[in-house]
Design a protein around this motif. Sequence first.
Motif, PDB file in Angstrom:
ATOM      1  N   ASN A 121      -4.506  -4.389  -4.556  1.00  0.00           N
ATOM      2  CA  ASN A 121      -5.015  -3.941  -3.017  1.00  0.00           C
ATOM      3  C   ASN A 121      -5.585  -2.694  -2.866  1.00  0.00           C
ATOM      4  OD1 ASN A 121      -3.408  -6.444  -1.901  1.00  0.00           O
ATOM      5  ND2 ASN A 121      -1.597  -5.526  -2.350  1.00  0.00           N
ATOM      6  N   GLU A 122      -5.559  -1.797  -3.926  1.00  0.00           N
ATOM      7  CA  GLU A 122      -6.033  -0.561  -3.914  1.00  0.00           C
ATOM      8  C   GLU A 122      -7.838  -0.907  -4.088  1.00  0.00           C
ATOM      9  OE1 GLU A 122      -4.279   1.351  -7.407  1.00  0.00           O
ATOM     10  OE2 GLU A 122      -2.277   1.470  -6.176  1.00  0.00           O
ATOM     11  N   GLU A 123      -8.245  -1.781  -4.986  1.00  0.00           N
ATOM     12  CA  GLU A 123      -9.673  -2.043  -4.788  1.00  0.00           C
ATOM     13  C   GLU A 123     -10.186  -2.468  -3.531  1.00  0.00           C
ATOM     14  OE1 GLU A 123      -9.698  -4.636  -8.423  1.00  0.00           O
ATOM     15  OE2 GLU A 123      -9.905  -2.754  -9.667  1.00  0.00           O
ATOM     16  N   ASN A 124      -9.173  -3.372  -3.048  1.00  0.00           N
ATOM     17  CA  ASN A 124      -9.799  -4.146  -1.626  1.00  0.00           C
ATOM     18  C   ASN A 124     -10.072  -2.937  -0.710  1.00  0.00           C
ATOM     19  OD1 ASN A 124      -9.914  -6.751  -2.290  1.00  0.00           O
ATOM     20  ND2 ASN A 124      -7.945  -7.085  -1.356  1.00  0.00           N
ATOM     21  N   ARG A 125      -9.116  -1.939  -0.459  1.00  0.00           N
ATOM     22  CA  ARG A 125      -9.038  -0.932   0.384  1.00  0.00           C
ATOM     23  C   ARG A 125     -10.379   0.064  -0.004  1.00  0.00           C
ATOM     24  NH1 ARG A 125      -4.264   3.217   0.274  1.00  0.00           N
ATOM     25  NH2 ARG A 125      -5.169   3.543  -1.875  1.00  0.00           N
ATOM     26  N   ALA A 126     -10.531   0.206  -1.099  1.00  0.00           N
ATOM     27  CA  ALA A 126     -11.703   1.196  -1.821  1.00  0.00           C
ATOM     28  C   ALA A 126     -12.987   0.528  -1.282  1.00  0.00           C
ATOM     29  CB  ALA A 126     -11.509   1.296  -3.146  1.00  0.00           C
ATOM     30  N   ASN A 127     -12.983  -0.837  -1.277  1.00  0.00           N
ATOM     31  CA  ASN A 127     -14.163  -1.617  -1.175  1.00  0.00           C
ATOM     32  C   ASN A 127     -14.263  -1.731   0.532  1.00  0.00           C
ATOM     33  OD1 ASN A 127     -15.125  -1.385  -3.519  1.00  0.00           O
ATOM     34  ND2 ASN A 127     -13.999  -3.208  -4.331  1.00  0.00           N
ATOM     35  N   GLY A 128     -13.224  -1.562   1.308  1.00  0.00           N
ATOM     36  CA  GLY A 128     -13.609  -1.592   2.743  1.00  0.00           C
ATOM     37  C   GLY A 128     -12.784  -3.012   3.081  1.00  0.00           C
ATOM     38  N   ILE A 129     -12.482  -3.898   2.264  1.00  0.00           N
ATOM     39  CA  ILE A 129     -11.868  -4.890   2.520  1.00  0.00           C
ATOM     40  C   ILE A 129     -10.631  -4.966   3.041  1.00  0.00           C
ATOM     41  CG2 ILE A 129     -11.312  -7.417   1.506  1.00  0.00           C
ATOM     42  CD1 ILE A 129     -13.558  -6.739  -0.682  1.00  0.00           C
ATOM     43  N   ARG A 130     -10.245  -5.476   4.193  1.00  0.00           N
ATOM     44  CA  ARG A 130      -8.976  -5.157   5.069  1.00  0.00           C
ATOM     45  C   ARG A 130      -8.292  -6.550   5.033  1.00  0.00           C
ATOM     46  NH1 ARG A 130      -8.958  -1.261   9.029  1.00  0.00           N
ATOM     47  NH2 ARG A 130      -7.673  -2.417  10.276  1.00  0.00           N
ATOM     48  N   ARG A 131      -7.933  -6.743   3.321  1.00  0.00           N
ATOM     49  CA  ARG A 131      -7.092  -7.981   3.107  1.00  0.00           C
ATOM     50  C   ARG A 131      -5.985  -7.283   1.903  1.00  0.00           C
ATOM     51  NH1 ARG A 131     -10.707 -11.805   0.550  1.00  0.00           N
ATOM     52  NH2 ARG A 131     -10.656 -10.459  -1.272  1.00  0.00           N
ATOM     53  N   TYR A 132      -4.870  -7.930   2.215  1.00  0.00           N
ATOM     54  CA  TYR A 132      -3.899  -7.345   1.174  1.00  0.00           C
ATOM     55  C   TYR A 132      -2.838  -8.511   0.677  1.00  0.00           C
ATOM     56  CZ  TYR A 132      -0.113  -4.137   0.275  1.00  0.00           C
ATOM     57  OH  TYR A 132       0.941  -3.217  -0.384  1.00  0.00           O
ATOM     58  N   ASP A 133      -2.533  -8.531  -0.616  1.00  0.00           N
ATOM     59  CA  ASP A 133      -1.864  -9.474  -1.177  1.00  0.00           C
ATOM     60  C   ASP A 133      -0.308  -8.886  -1.041  1.00  0.00           C
ATOM     61  OD1 ASP A 133      -0.214 -11.013  -2.861  1.00  0.00           O
ATOM     62  OD2 ASP A 133      -1.697 -10.816  -4.541  1.00  0.00           O
ATOM     63  N   VAL A 134       0.476  -9.527  -0.490  1.00  0.00           N
ATOM     64  CA  VAL A 134       1.988  -9.388  -0.013  1.00  0.00           C
ATOM     65  C   VAL A 134       2.794 -10.039  -1.255  1.00  0.00           C
ATOM     66  CG1 VAL A 134       1.504  -9.236   2.403  1.00  0.00           C
ATOM     67  CG2 VAL A 134       2.620 -11.365   1.543  1.00  0.00           C
ATOM     68  N   GLY A 135       2.362 -10.518  -2.309  1.00  0.00           N
ATOM     69  CA  GLY A 135       3.194 -11.258  -3.135  1.00  0.00           C
ATOM     70  C   GLY A 135       3.740 -10.317  -3.853  1.00  0.00           C
ATOM     71  N   VAL A 136       5.045 -10.669  -4.473  1.00  0.00           N
ATOM     72  CA  VAL A 136       5.887  -9.529  -5.351  1.00  0.00           C
ATOM     73  C   VAL A 136       5.218  -9.114  -6.421  1.00  0.00           C
ATOM     74  CG1 VAL A 136       7.939 -11.026  -4.373  1.00  0.00           C
ATOM     75  CG2 VAL A 136       6.861 -11.749  -6.556  1.00  0.00           C
ATOM     76  N   ASP A 137       4.305  -9.798  -7.127  1.00  0.00           N
ATOM     77  CA  ASP A 137       3.537  -9.184  -8.210  1.00  0.00           C
ATOM     78  C   ASP A 137       2.777  -7.915  -7.743  1.00  0.00           C
ATOM     79  OD1 ASP A 137       4.533 -11.477 -10.505  1.00  0.00           O
ATOM     80  OD2 ASP A 137       3.411 -12.595  -8.750  1.00  0.00           O
TER      81      ASP A 137
END
Length: 176
Positions: free
Chosen positions: A141-157
Amino acid sequence: MIYFTSDLHFGHENVIRFNNRPFKDKDEREMSRVLITNYNSIVKPDDTVYLLGDLAYKIGADQANAYFQQLNGRKILIIGNHDRYEEYDQSLFEEITHYTYLRTEGVSLALMHYPILDWQGGRNKGGLMLHGHMHNTPKYNEENRANGIRRYDVGVDANYYFPVSLTYIKQFFGIE
């Protein structure tokens, strides 16, 4: 409050090893107990929870339903690849679907078990894509945000074995 989670995998002993989950090896009862405790420590009975799939694996419907009954909140199931949703007690869920799109609290959300690269409400239009399936670490999730990707994994892991609130996700992406 609105919350999201996925990939609890109740009944799935091997997920502990496959995903290096911090539970006793092959003791899915401990994993299930901790996941339910973590979930209920945050989610209250009047909250809405979007469960983005893979709630249970390789257990019968009666045992799966017994786990689901212990979870607080009004539950909406977004079906995952391991969900035998036709066997689940339908009364435990407000809705069961493969995909949903909603606009709430000033943000557009596309919800699906699987991650996608473009979605209704659009990544270029300020919308967010919430998913599970991948069993990522929080780093994803941190890498997505840093790369401007507004996608978030809500999984427990990816969320330290807890559900995640819409409030947190908005703050994470700097959405007011």
